[in-house]
Design an enzyme around this catalytic site. Structure first.
Site, PDB file in Angstrom:
ATOM      1  N   PRO A  89       0.807  -1.225   0.000  1.00  0.00           N
ATOM      2  CA  PRO A  89       0.000   0.000   0.000  1.00  0.00           C
ATOM      3  C   PRO A  89       0.837   1.272   0.000  1.00  0.00           C
ATOM      4  O   PRO A  89       0.316   2.349  -0.294  1.00  0.00           O
ATOM      5  CB  PRO A  89      -0.850  -0.113   1.270  1.00  0.00           C
ATOM      6  CG  PRO A  89      -0.134  -1.087   2.134  1.00  0.00           C
ATOM      7  CD  PRO A  89       0.551  -2.033   1.213  1.00  0.00           C
ATOM      8  N   GLU A 116       1.585  -7.539   9.182  1.00  0.00           N
ATOM      9  CA  GLU A 116       1.740  -6.099   9.370  1.00  0.00           C
ATOM     10  C   GLU A 116       2.594  -5.443   8.292  1.00  0.00           C
ATOM     11  O   GLU A 116       2.392  -4.299   7.932  1.00  0.00           O
ATOM     12  CB  GLU A 116       2.353  -5.822  10.751  1.00  0.00           C
ATOM     13  CG  GLU A 116       2.478  -4.343  11.100  1.00  0.00           C
ATOM     14  CD  GLU A 116       1.124  -3.653  11.220  1.00  0.00           C
ATOM     15  OE1 GLU A 116       1.070  -2.416  11.074  1.00  0.00           O
ATOM     16  OE2 GLU A 116       0.114  -4.346  11.462  1.00  0.00           O
ATOM     17  N   ARG A 154      -2.737  -8.958 -20.797  1.00  0.00           N
ATOM     18  CA  ARG A 154      -3.631  -8.638 -21.918  1.00  0.00           C
ATOM     19  C   ARG A 154      -2.963  -7.720 -22.936  1.00  0.00           C
ATOM     20  O   ARG A 154      -3.455  -7.575 -24.062  1.00  0.00           O
ATOM     21  CB  ARG A 154      -4.933  -8.019 -21.405  1.00  0.00           C
ATOM     22  CG  ARG A 154      -4.769  -6.660 -20.759  1.00  0.00           C
ATOM     23  CD  ARG A 154      -6.042  -6.208 -20.063  1.00  0.00           C
ATOM     24  NE  ARG A 154      -7.195  -6.233 -20.951  1.00  0.00           N
ATOM     25  CZ  ARG A 154      -7.474  -5.267 -21.822  1.00  0.00           C
ATOM     26  NH1 ARG A 154      -6.667  -4.225 -21.926  1.00  0.00           N
ATOM     27  NH2 ARG A 154      -8.536  -5.340 -22.580  1.00  0.00           N
ATOM     28  N   ASP A 169      -8.411   1.016 -25.199  1.00  0.00           N
ATOM     29  CA  ASP A 169      -8.962   0.957 -23.850  1.00  0.00           C
ATOM     30  C   ASP A 169      -8.880   2.306 -23.157  1.00  0.00           C
ATOM     31  O   ASP A 169      -8.046   3.150 -23.491  1.00  0.00           O
ATOM     32  CB  ASP A 169      -8.180  -0.054 -22.994  1.00  0.00           C
ATOM     33  CG  ASP A 169      -8.558  -1.480 -23.324  1.00  0.00           C
ATOM     34  OD1 ASP A 169      -9.628  -1.682 -23.903  1.00  0.00           O
ATOM     35  OD2 ASP A 169      -7.766  -2.373 -22.991  1.00  0.00           O
TER      36      ASP A 169
END
Length: 245
Positions: A89, A116, A154, A169
């Site tokens: 994160p 953690e 992809r 896209d």
């Protein structure tokens, strides 16, 4: 491309490689993959991969040894170091541009953590990239790795059935994609725009670009800050802004 994914829960990811685009990529020999339980590389008899953090605090921290040894096992015969990606994160926010960058590589290694966090030496001395798929926290890195892998694979040559699909896209051009319609032309009184039924390809392309600009302005206007617009595009954007205001 070859992809190695280091995870404590291989079963979370095994299904995705046997379906849809990822399965097709392997059948076309554009992709090979390996799911590695890095618990098997733990040097202690209990196969423990985490420990309490120095200095105290909540949670457990993934130890350096199992992850270092697992990465070395999948890369030790290579002359060039592959991209080693830590799903985290705190990492760089993932974008289509990053997907296109990673799609040029021959070998990717993903590290999926739990608990953690990671021993900081993994970040400092092992990985080449840290990636986050959004400003939120997941239980582990597996779902994030699945997102990145799908978006990268992809883009590999000949993986998608239509070679024009990926370049058109959303985000590939820096803009959101234009609306799409299919049959019937009239569904419960909701009609397809006449221009798409006209057969005039120039008019259709102009409509699609205008709608792409309109959708991007309405939903993600900040994307225009990163685009180098031509004079014609700037006129189009100014017209859309005027009509919206």
């Amino acid at each position: 491309m070859h992809i190695d994914i280091l995870t404590l829960f291989p079963d979370m990811l095994s299904g995705m490689f046997n379906t849809s685009i990822l399965k097709r990529a392997q059948e076309k020999e554009k992709l090979s993959c390996n799911l590695i339980d890095f618990r098997e590389y733990a040097a202690n008899k209990h196969k423990k991969v985490d420990d309490y953090p120095y200095g105290g605090g909540a949670g457990m921290v993934l130890a350096a040894q199992p992850i270092f040894d697992a990465v070395e096992a999948v890369t030790n015969e290579q002359q060039e170091r592959p991209r080693i990606i830590l799903m985290c994160p705190q990492g760089e926010l993932y974008t289509q541009k990053k997907a296109e960058e990673l799609a040029k590589e021959d070998h990717l290694v993903f590290i999926c953590g739990h608990y953690e966090g990671y021993d900081e030496r993994i970040r400092e001395h092992l990985v080449t990239d840290e990636i986050s798929i959004g400003d939120y926290v997941l239980t582990g890195g597996e779902l994030g790795a699945a997102v990145v892998v799908d978006s990268v694979v992809r883009l590999l040559p000949d993986v998608l059935g239509n070679t024009a699909s990926a370049p058109e896209d959303s985000f590939s051009t820096g803009l959101l994609e234009h609306p799409h319609y299919t049959r019937p032309a009239d569904f419960r009184g909701m009609k397809v725009p006449d221009v798409l039924l006209s057969g005039n390809h120039a008019h259709i392309e102009n409509w699609r670009r205008r709608e792409s600009f309109r959708r991007t302005y309405n939903r993600r206007g900040e994307l225009f800050y990163n685009l180098d617009l031509s004079e014609e595009d700037q006129i189009l954007l100014d017209e859309i802004k005027k009509n919206q205001d």
